[in-house]
Structures are given as structure tokens and as C-alpha cells.
Design a protein around this motif. Sequence first.
Motif, PDB file in Angstrom:
ATOM      1  N   ARG A 185      43.706  39.496  49.297  1.00 58.58           N
ATOM      2  CA  ARG A 185      44.352  40.167  48.193  1.00 58.58           C
ATOM      3  C   ARG A 185      45.329  41.247  48.624  1.00 58.58           C
ATOM      4  O   ARG A 185      45.956  41.888  47.788  1.00 58.58           O
ATOM      5  CB  ARG A 185      43.297  40.772  47.257  1.00 58.58           C
ATOM      6  CG  ARG A 185      42.352  39.745  46.650  1.00 58.58           C
ATOM      7  CD  ARG A 185      43.081  38.584  46.015  1.00 58.58           C
ATOM      8  NE  ARG A 185      43.987  38.989  44.958  1.00 58.58           N
ATOM      9  CZ  ARG A 185      44.885  38.208  44.397  1.00 58.58           C
ATOM     10  NH1 ARG A 185      45.043  36.967  44.819  1.00 58.58           N
ATOM     11  NH2 ARG A 185      45.655  38.667  43.429  1.00 58.58           N
ATOM     12  N   ARG A 186      45.468  41.501  49.914  1.00 53.71           N
ATOM     13  CA  ARG A 186      46.440  42.476  50.366  1.00 53.71           C
ATOM     14  C   ARG A 186      47.852  41.934  50.142  1.00 53.71           C
ATOM     15  O   ARG A 186      48.128  40.753  50.343  1.00 53.71           O
ATOM     16  CB  ARG A 186      46.238  42.803  51.846  1.00 53.71           C
ATOM     17  CG  ARG A 186      45.027  43.666  52.126  1.00 53.71           C
ATOM     18  CD  ARG A 186      44.881  43.925  53.616  1.00 53.71           C
ATOM     19  NE  ARG A 186      46.002  44.684  54.154  1.00 53.71           N
ATOM     20  CZ  ARG A 186      46.094  46.010  54.111  1.00 53.71           C
ATOM     21  NH1 ARG A 186      45.143  46.720  53.536  1.00 53.71           N
ATOM     22  NH2 ARG A 186      47.132  46.633  54.637  1.00 53.71           N
ATOM     23  N   SER A 192      56.163  38.365  50.201  1.00 52.53           N
ATOM     24  CA  SER A 192      55.672  37.055  50.619  1.00 52.53           C
ATOM     25  C   SER A 192      54.164  36.927  50.477  1.00 52.53           C
ATOM     26  O   SER A 192      53.581  35.958  50.954  1.00 52.53           O
ATOM     27  CB  SER A 192      56.068  36.797  52.082  1.00 52.53           C
ATOM     28  OG  SER A 192      55.551  37.830  52.916  1.00 52.53           O
ATOM     29  N   GLY A 193      53.517  37.895  49.847  1.00 53.99           N
ATOM     30  CA  GLY A 193      52.069  37.879  49.729  1.00 53.99           C
ATOM     31  C   GLY A 193      51.571  37.258  48.435  1.00 53.99           C
ATOM     32  O   GLY A 193      52.329  36.695  47.651  1.00 53.99           O
ATOM     33  N   PRO A 194      50.259  37.391  48.173  1.00 52.97           N
ATOM     34  CA  PRO A 194      49.646  36.738  47.015  1.00 52.97           C
ATOM     35  C   PRO A 194      49.679  37.556  45.736  1.00 52.97           C
ATOM     36  O   PRO A 194      49.134  37.132  44.729  1.00 52.97           O
ATOM     37  CB  PRO A 194      48.189  36.543  47.478  1.00 52.97           C
ATOM     38  CG  PRO A 194      47.936  37.728  48.352  1.00 52.97           C
ATOM     39  CD  PRO A 194      49.242  38.000  49.065  1.00 52.97           C
ATOM     40  N   VAL A 240      34.098  34.934  48.951  1.00 52.66           N
ATOM     41  CA  VAL A 240      34.347  36.316  49.393  1.00 52.66           C
ATOM     42  C   VAL A 240      35.757  36.469  49.922  1.00 52.66           C
ATOM     43  O   VAL A 240      36.444  37.460  49.643  1.00 52.66           O
ATOM     44  CB  VAL A 240      33.316  36.728  50.463  1.00 52.66           C
ATOM     45  CG1 VAL A 240      33.693  38.078  51.078  1.00 52.66           C
ATOM     46  CG2 VAL A 240      31.927  36.803  49.853  1.00 52.66           C
ATOM     47  N   THR A 241      36.238  35.472  50.687  1.00 55.68           N
ATOM     48  CA  THR A 241      37.589  35.539  51.242  1.00 55.68           C
ATOM     49  C   THR A 241      38.635  35.557  50.132  1.00 55.68           C
ATOM     50  O   THR A 241      39.587  36.342  50.162  1.00 55.68           O
ATOM     51  CB  THR A 241      37.844  34.344  52.181  1.00 55.68           C
ATOM     52  OG1 THR A 241      36.899  34.390  53.241  1.00 55.68           O
ATOM     53  CG2 THR A 241      39.255  34.399  52.758  1.00 55.68           C
ATOM     54  N   ARG A 242      38.447  34.697  49.140  1.00 55.24           N
ATOM     55  CA  ARG A 242      39.408  34.657  48.034  1.00 55.24           C
ATOM     56  C   ARG A 242      39.369  35.928  47.204  1.00 55.24           C
ATOM     57  O   ARG A 242      40.388  36.399  46.699  1.00 55.24           O
ATOM     58  CB  ARG A 242      39.127  33.447  47.145  1.00 55.24           C
ATOM     59  CG  ARG A 242      39.488  32.112  47.791  1.00 55.24           C
ATOM     60  CD  ARG A 242      39.277  30.966  46.817  1.00 55.24           C
ATOM     61  NE  ARG A 242      39.722  29.703  47.401  1.00 55.24           N
ATOM     62  CZ  ARG A 242      39.652  28.537  46.766  1.00 55.24           C
ATOM     63  NH1 ARG A 242      39.147  28.484  45.546  1.00 55.24           N
ATOM     64  NH2 ARG A 242      40.078  27.430  47.350  1.00 55.24           N
ATOM     65  N   THR A 271      49.068  47.000  51.820  1.00 52.05           N
ATOM     66  CA  THR A 271      50.171  46.063  52.055  1.00 52.05           C
ATOM     67  C   THR A 271      50.419  45.917  53.547  1.00 52.05           C
ATOM     68  O   THR A 271      50.499  46.913  54.274  1.00 52.05           O
ATOM     69  CB  THR A 271      51.463  46.547  51.375  1.00 52.05           C
ATOM     70  OG1 THR A 271      51.228  46.717  49.974  1.00 52.05           O
ATOM     71  CG2 THR A 271      52.590  45.552  51.574  1.00 52.05           C
ATOM     72  N   ASP A 272      50.535  44.681  53.999  1.00 55.16           N
ATOM     73  CA  ASP A 272      50.920  44.398  55.381  1.00 55.16           C
ATOM     74  C   ASP A 272      52.432  44.238  55.438  1.00 55.16           C
ATOM     75  O   ASP A 272      53.006  43.468  54.666  1.00 55.16           O
ATOM     76  CB  ASP A 272      50.243  43.119  55.888  1.00 55.16           C
ATOM     77  CG  ASP A 272      48.723  43.258  55.941  1.00 55.16           C
ATOM     78  OD1 ASP A 272      48.240  44.359  56.271  1.00 55.16           O
ATOM     79  OD2 ASP A 272      48.028  42.268  55.641  1.00 55.16           O
TER      80      ASP A 272
END
Length: 222
Positions: free
Chosen positions: A50-51, A93-95, A43-45, A177-178
Motif C-alpha cells: 500500500r505504499r 507508479s504505485g498502487p 496480509v501482503t495485499r 512513499t518510495d
Amino acid sequence: MLETPTPGETASIFDWAMVDWTIVGWTVTALIAVAAIVVTVIVTRQFGNRRAVLTWFMEATPLMPKVASHLEVSYRDIPVPEPVLLTVVLVNSGPRDIASSMFDDRRPIRVEVGAKFYGVTRTDGTAKLISPAIGTSAEDAVVTMAPLLLKRGESWSFSAVISGHPEVNVDAPLVDTDVKELRPVETDGTIWSPVASVLGGVGVEFGGILGALASIFIGRRR
């Protein structure tokens, strides 16, 4: 002489004499715990990580020594009091990639400089910049970046000549997006402090950071 137990007797012996219910209980508990961990990871993946993440940092380098001197810095023949070279770097820098469609209502990223603005000296990356006019006041000095694809690990940056100490703020209207700011550990820290934080904790690809560093130091030498 051995006696052959009846089927009912066999069930009784198996249920109460041969089964250790404590072991069974621990086994079931362990299986439930393992299943919970697996579900949590999946669930986490799938949903939790994903943000997108946009990380930004800045460096302000005075162009004049603090001691009194007869030197003068000008931009296009216009004298600049308390000249400072400001460099702002934005890194994905995110995924995931930050697509142009993630800009809320197609609004651009706004970099509020917070100091009197004179002009951009260098840009790096694919961002389309709109910079304020020479002599724009601190209240109105805003550099904008139009909606555009920023792939994972890539960066946008610009350097500009300003007057005085900047109060930079980045307004990034990005969906899912953070937006994170990195600051030096110490007040008089250098650009290496935020870069080290990016490399150590944010997970930016090495190529993106090299691009950001190159834009900063090449911009300084020109």
C-alpha cells in the motif's frame, strides 16, 4: 460365522487397522501450508503493497552539435553557452494516489537541476511550479512543485533550457512513499530506456506514460 465386535473392539480396529497416519500427517501439513499462503497473500495485499511510489527520470538533449559552428542558442535574447534541453518527468507508479496531505509538513518537491538555469519552456500536468530566475547558478538552480494531488498513473513534467551537463536530484518529502529514479541502461541511452523500464516493471498505467511522452516530444518541437 461372523461375530459382531464389541464397541471397544470396533474402536481398536478403526484406530490401528483402518487409519493410515502417514496420509493424515501429509494432509494436515498441506492444509497448514495452504492456510499460511492465504494468510501471507491477504496480509501482503492489506499492508505490504500500500505504499505509494513516485518514479522519476530525466533526459538531457544538447541543442548544439558537438562540432564547432557559428550557431548560437539564446533564451529571451540571452546567449546560452553549451545549451541543453532538460526534461524531468515524475510519475505516480504505485498502487494508490499521492494526496497533498502526504507532503511532509507541506514541503514541496524539489528538483535540483545541478546546471546553470535559463528558463522553463514547457510544463505538463497539474503541478504548480516555481522556477529559478534566468542565469541562476548550478548550486541554486531548483525547481519546486507545491503539494498537490497526483493520482495513480498520472505524471508531472517540465522542460527547461540549461547550460552544460545537469546533475539532477529529486527531493520528494512524501510520507509512506518510495521515491525511485530510473536511469538509461547505457550512458548515452535515450528516453526510451527509462520509459521501457516503467512500462515493464513499475506498473504505470499506459495513459500516464503517454502523457509523459507527449509532453517530452511536444516540448522538443517548440
